[in-house]
Design an enzyme around this catalytic site. Structure first.
Site, PDB file in Angstrom:
ATOM      1  N   THR A 134      36.154  30.793  35.405  1.00 19.02           N
ATOM      2  CA  THR A 134      36.849  31.762  36.252  1.00 19.02           C
ATOM      3  C   THR A 134      36.466  31.520  37.703  1.00 19.02           C
ATOM      4  O   THR A 134      35.394  30.969  37.987  1.00 19.02           O
ATOM      5  CB  THR A 134      36.495  33.210  35.857  1.00 19.02           C
ATOM      6  OG1 THR A 134      37.259  34.123  36.641  1.00 19.02           O
ATOM      7  CG2 THR A 134      35.020  33.491  36.089  1.00 19.02           C
ATOM      8  N   ARG A 135      37.342  31.927  38.611  1.00 19.73           N
ATOM      9  CA  ARG A 135      37.008  31.948  40.035  1.00 19.73           C
ATOM     10  C   ARG A 135      36.785  33.376  40.516  1.00 19.73           C
ATOM     11  O   ARG A 135      36.555  33.605  41.701  1.00 19.73           O
ATOM     12  CB  ARG A 135      38.119  31.273  40.854  1.00 19.73           C
ATOM     13  CG  ARG A 135      38.364  29.819  40.462  1.00 19.73           C
ATOM     14  CD  ARG A 135      39.378  29.137  41.373  1.00 19.73           C
ATOM     15  NE  ARG A 135      39.806  27.862  40.821  1.00 19.73           N
ATOM     16  CZ  ARG A 135      39.119  26.721  40.906  1.00 19.73           C
ATOM     17  NH1 ARG A 135      37.959  26.714  41.538  1.00 19.73           N
ATOM     18  NH2 ARG A 135      39.579  25.606  40.372  1.00 19.73           N
ATOM     19  N   ASN A 136      36.867  34.310  39.606  1.00 20.69           N
ATOM     20  CA  ASN A 136      36.711  35.728  39.928  1.00 20.69           C
ATOM     21  C   ASN A 136      35.225  36.050  40.080  1.00 20.69           C
ATOM     22  O   ASN A 136      34.474  36.031  39.107  1.00 20.69           O
ATOM     23  CB  ASN A 136      37.341  36.569  38.813  1.00 20.69           C
ATOM     24  CG  ASN A 136      37.336  38.048  39.120  1.00 20.69           C
ATOM     25  OD1 ASN A 136      36.325  38.608  39.516  1.00 20.69           O
ATOM     26  ND2 ASN A 136      38.480  38.694  38.916  1.00 20.69           N
ATOM     27  N   GLY A 138      33.828  38.884  40.793  1.00 24.88           N
ATOM     28  CA  GLY A 138      33.462  40.135  40.141  1.00 24.88           C
ATOM     29  C   GLY A 138      33.109  39.909  38.687  1.00 24.88           C
ATOM     30  O   GLY A 138      32.095  40.402  38.187  1.00 24.88           O
ATOM     31  N   ASP A 196      39.007  35.733  27.669  1.00 25.61           N
ATOM     32  CA  ASP A 196      40.291  36.341  27.985  1.00 25.61           C
ATOM     33  C   ASP A 196      40.128  37.804  27.644  1.00 25.61           C
ATOM     34  O   ASP A 196      39.834  38.160  26.498  1.00 25.61           O
ATOM     35  CB  ASP A 196      41.450  35.708  27.224  1.00 25.61           C
ATOM     36  CG  ASP A 196      42.781  36.036  27.896  1.00 25.61           C
ATOM     37  OD1 ASP A 196      42.815  36.097  29.141  1.00 25.61           O
ATOM     38  OD2 ASP A 196      43.778  36.248  27.197  1.00 25.61           O
ATOM     39  N   GLY A 281      39.495  45.536  38.334  1.00 27.13           N
ATOM     40  CA  GLY A 281      40.584  45.623  37.362  1.00 27.13           C
ATOM     41  C   GLY A 281      40.993  47.054  37.088  1.00 27.13           C
ATOM     42  O   GLY A 281      41.235  47.845  38.006  1.00 27.13           O
ATOM     43  N   TYR A 282      41.059  47.397  35.818  1.00 27.44           N
ATOM     44  CA  TYR A 282      41.507  48.733  35.409  1.00 27.44           C
ATOM     45  C   TYR A 282      40.359  49.747  35.309  1.00 27.44           C
ATOM     46  O   TYR A 282      40.575  50.871  34.844  1.00 27.44           O
ATOM     47  CB  TYR A 282      42.225  48.640  34.057  1.00 27.44           C
ATOM     48  CG  TYR A 282      43.512  47.856  34.097  1.00 27.44           C
ATOM     49  CD1 TYR A 282      44.719  48.470  34.444  1.00 27.44           C
ATOM     50  CD2 TYR A 282      43.531  46.501  33.797  1.00 27.44           C
ATOM     51  CE1 TYR A 282      45.904  47.753  34.480  1.00 27.44           C
ATOM     52  CE2 TYR A 282      44.712  45.765  33.833  1.00 27.44           C
ATOM     53  CZ  TYR A 282      45.890  46.401  34.177  1.00 27.44           C
ATOM     54  OH  TYR A 282      47.067  45.685  34.219  1.00 27.44           O
ATOM     55  N   LYS A 303      27.275  49.740  32.778  1.00 28.91           N
ATOM     56  CA  LYS A 303      28.507  49.141  32.274  1.00 28.91           C
ATOM     57  C   LYS A 303      28.206  47.980  31.328  1.00 28.91           C
ATOM     58  O   LYS A 303      28.856  47.830  30.283  1.00 28.91           O
ATOM     59  CB  LYS A 303      29.381  48.666  33.435  1.00 28.91           C
ATOM     60  CG  LYS A 303      30.734  48.116  32.982  1.00 28.91           C
ATOM     61  CD  LYS A 303      31.577  47.656  34.156  1.00 28.91           C
ATOM     62  CE  LYS A 303      32.897  47.072  33.667  1.00 28.91           C
ATOM     63  NZ  LYS A 303      33.705  46.509  34.768  1.00 28.91           N
ATOM     64  N   ARG A 309      32.811  43.419  27.482  1.00 26.28           N
ATOM     65  CA  ARG A 309      32.227  42.132  27.849  1.00 26.28           C
ATOM     66  C   ARG A 309      30.739  42.114  27.517  1.00 26.28           C
ATOM     67  O   ARG A 309      30.218  41.122  27.004  1.00 26.28           O
ATOM     68  CB  ARG A 309      32.469  41.861  29.335  1.00 26.28           C
ATOM     69  CG  ARG A 309      32.157  40.435  29.757  1.00 26.28           C
ATOM     70  CD  ARG A 309      32.669  40.137  31.158  1.00 26.28           C
ATOM     71  NE  ARG A 309      34.119  40.067  31.160  1.00 26.28           N
ATOM     72  CZ  ARG A 309      34.921  40.936  31.789  1.00 26.28           C
ATOM     73  NH1 ARG A 309      34.411  41.947  32.445  1.00 26.28           N
ATOM     74  NH2 ARG A 309      36.224  40.796  31.748  1.00 26.28           N
TER      75      ARG A 309
END
Length: 328
Positions: A134-136, A138, A196, A281-282, A303, A309
């Protein structure tokens, strides 16, 4: 020596322990050979403790899945009682006990591991490196927090700007995670973890699902996705009918190995308005279970304990050493 009672419990492991003047592991579901190997491993650690005030561990095992979780639990007890900083580091199918850049002990799985695999370390030293597909930043931060506790170093695709984007053309979470992990592993020759993840809303037939990141269209942002989701549920007033689950599928791929797959869900509800400043995100519109708290109100460590996750990574860590050793 304190009278503190230590406990660790998840769906696969349950340990209760205290410090005593001797070492003892007892309980159900643990092989005698495993207990002996762990005792032999930790006897070397105990030998360096304060002999004037001897400390040993007495651990009862209610349920147990892997040596990694049990060793980590006992080392945490020792560290807290003796102010030591022993680290438990998974490495090439083994478990290393290290302190102040010194290797104290090595736990080997049944059958051992090949020397080529064990000594195939980078110039950075012992410890497995995980490349997150990923490049995210967060998402990477969450994985870094989780893997850091287990001794892993984390890279992401921003460290490899030359790599192409992998199109997520799958129709399931596992298909997309496999595409990313196996493609990038093949291109880099590295061990790669891809996830994913998405939000499944029951009232929307499981949407946004694998399309969570682009739910509001090709120029989607977190704010736009949240706004679209709230619009889609505008006429659903009963919270019980706004039930949803965050889902994660993790796939670890490495050259010449069968990929490892784990999954986890985090149940909750969709709020009527966003709340909270943390996460991404959500998270602002996701109510955690029956708590009434939004995911974006949780601190990172909270979290990680609860989230899809976090659950998936803990499942992964339980089966990962055996997977590495089996295929090394």
């Amino acid at each position: 020596m304190s009278e503190k009672i230590y406990e660790y419990k998840d769906e696969n492991n349950w340990f209760i322990g205290k410090m005593t003047g001797h070492n003892l592991i007892s309980g159900w579901g643990v092989k005698h050979t495993t207990i002996k190997k762990i005792d032999d491993l930790l006897d070397g650690i105990a030998a360096t403790l304060d002999w004037e005030n001897p400390k040993g561990y007495d651990v009862s095992v209610v349920r147990h899945q892997s040596p990694l979780s049990l060793i980590t639990f006992i080392i945490d007890m020792i560290n807290q009682e003796t102010q030591r900083e022993i680290k438990v580091t998974p490495h090439a199918g083994t478990i290393l006990l290290m302190e102040n850049a010194k290797l104290l002990a090595v736990y080997l799985p049944e059958g051992g591991v090949s020397t080529a695999t064990f000594f195939a370390t980078s110039e950075q030293g012992f410890g497995d490196i995980i490349l997150i597909a990923t490049r995210n930043e967060g998402k990477t931060k969450e994985f870094r927090n989780l893997f850091g506790q287990l001794g892993y170093r984390v890279e992401n695709l921003n460290d490899y700007p030359e790599l192409p984007e992998v199109a997520e053309t799958g129709t399931t979470f596992e298909e997309n995670a496999r595409l990313k992990a196996e493609t990038i592993s093949r291109l880099t020759g590295k061990m790669v973890l891809a996830d994913d993840s998405g939000l499944k809303v029951d009232a929307l037939g499981g949407l946004p699902g694998v399309w969570s990141a682009r739910f509001s269209g090709p120029d989607a942002t977190d704010a736009k996705n949240n706004a679209k989701l709230l619009h889609e549920l505008a006429m659903v007033f009963d919270q019980k009918k706004r039930s949803a689950q965050f889902h994660t599928t993790l796939v670890v791929a490495a050259p010449n190995k069968d990929s490892l797959v784990v999954e986890a869900d985090w149940p909750g509800y969709i709020a009527t308005q966003p709340k909270g400043e943390n996460g991404f995100g959500y998270d602002p519109v996701f109510i955690v279970g029956e708590t009434g708290h939004h995911a974006a109100e949780l601190e990172a460590d909270q979290k990680n304990q609860l989230s899809h996750r976090g659950q998936a990574v803990r499942k992964l860590m339980e089966v990962f050493p055996a997977w590495q050793a089996k295929q090394s």
